[in-house]
Design an enzyme around this catalytic site. Structure first.
Site, PDB file in Angstrom:
ATOM      1  CE1 TYR A 148      31.407  21.719 -11.111  1.00  0.00           C
ATOM      2  CE2 TYR A 148      29.506  21.780  -9.632  1.00  0.00           C
ATOM      3  CZ  TYR A 148      30.510  21.068 -10.275  1.00  0.00           C
ATOM      4  OH  TYR A 148      30.610  19.716 -10.089  1.00  0.00           O
ATOM      5  CB  CYS A 149      33.974  25.478 -13.982  1.00  0.00           C
ATOM      6  SG  CYS A 149      35.563  25.726 -14.831  1.00  0.00           S
ATOM      7  N   PRO A 150      31.511  27.428 -16.029  1.00  0.00           N
ATOM      8  CG  PRO A 150      30.352  29.438 -16.315  1.00  0.00           C
ATOM      9  CD  PRO A 150      31.087  28.629 -15.284  1.00  0.00           C
ATOM     10  CE  LYS A 161      30.133  22.038 -16.786  1.00  0.00           C
ATOM     11  NZ  LYS A 161      30.684  23.387 -16.561  1.00  0.00           N
TER      12      LYS A 161
END
Length: 281
Positions: A148-150, A161
């Site tokens: 998420y939110c890459p 991550k």
């Protein structure tokens, strides 16, 4: 990483630690705080400031997230899982905050030549590498597809991550911000956001491409190093690095001059959120 020496190494670091009190306030305060610090540090009336913050179960949305065609359904899911939600005043997409996620902000003044955006990111990467230098791990900065939110400065170990870095620039101040998933389940946090997007987008075609989240590519630091870590452990590492990198390190709060500025910025982010979410109340 010599290029980062002048950003992490400051004559004075003021530290505002909200890793405990932040659990009792709305996360909107944190975005008002960083804007306030950008203004005061950028104006040269306050020294370089490092801030730590932890919030109770909150999903921080980006502006693009509010444009999901079935946003109301996604928000309802967050509520059912016990999360509140806000929209931040900087870029990026949805991220999860909870008691196992430590947020760090480095607020610096723009120099005459300015602070190149990559230098800000590299300084935060150098900070994290130094904080965990005693562990035999290779921390990589690259986009982790499926997270998420890459972003290009996702921090990962072994392809998983555990942190993401963002920046906010305001009035000659630069806030370099990171969320560190210290403990808990990274994949469970990712599953929450995966379902949020599934319900908020459904099968609709959208102009903006939302991430296809794969919970298996996200983990906490504790999971990755296979040792229990607490917020307090990581805070100590954070302070030790800043102490090594400065002539003076001191704990502080907002000054008398900064308090009214904070009230203004905090009100601004609250008003913005009220306007965005008014149709869902």
């Amino acid at each position: 990483m010599q290029v980062n020496q002048d950003l992490l190494s400051q004559k004075t670091w003021r530290v505002i630690d909200q890793s405990v009190v932040g659990l009792h306030v709305n996360a909107l305060q944190s975005f008002g705080m960083d804007d306030t610090l950008c203004a005061s540090v950028g104006a040269g009336v306050s020294p370089a400031t490092a801030r730590s913050w932890v919030h109770h179960k909150t999903v921080v949305l980006g502006i693009q997230d509010t444009k999901l065609p079935f946003l109301k359904d996604g928000l309802k899911h967050l509520e059912e899982k016990g999360y509140r939600y806000i929209v931040r005043n900087s870029g990026g997409l949805a991220v999860v905050l909870d008691e196992g996620v430590l947020n760090l902000s480095l607020i610096l003044a723009e120099t005459e030549k300015g602070i190149d955006i990559n230098r800000g990111y590299d300084a935060m990467l150098a900070l994290v590498e130094e904080m965990f230098a005693d562990y035999n791990v290779n921390i990589e900065a690259k986009e982790i597809v499926g997270s998420y939110c890459p972003g290009s400065y996702d921090l990962s170990i072994g392809g998983k991550k555990f942190a993401g870095i963002s920046q906010r620039r305001l009035r000659r101040g630069v806030a370099v911000q990171i969320y560190l998933c210290v403990n808990g389940s990274g994949s469970e946090r990712a599953e929450l956001i995966k379902t949020f997007y599934h319900l908020g987008k459904r099968k609709s075609e959208t102009k903006f491409e939302y991430p296809e989240i794969n919970p298996e590519v996200m983990a906490s630091l504790s999971e990755l190093i296979r040792q229990p870590l607490t917020i307090e452990d990581v805070m100590l590492r954070f302070l030790q690095v800043l102490k090594r990198r400065s002539e003076q390190l001191y704990a502080g709060t907002l000054t008398e001059e900064e308090l009214p500025i904070f009230q203004g910025y905090h009100q601004r982010v609250m008003d913005r959120n009220d306007k965005i979410f008014s149709e869902f109340s």
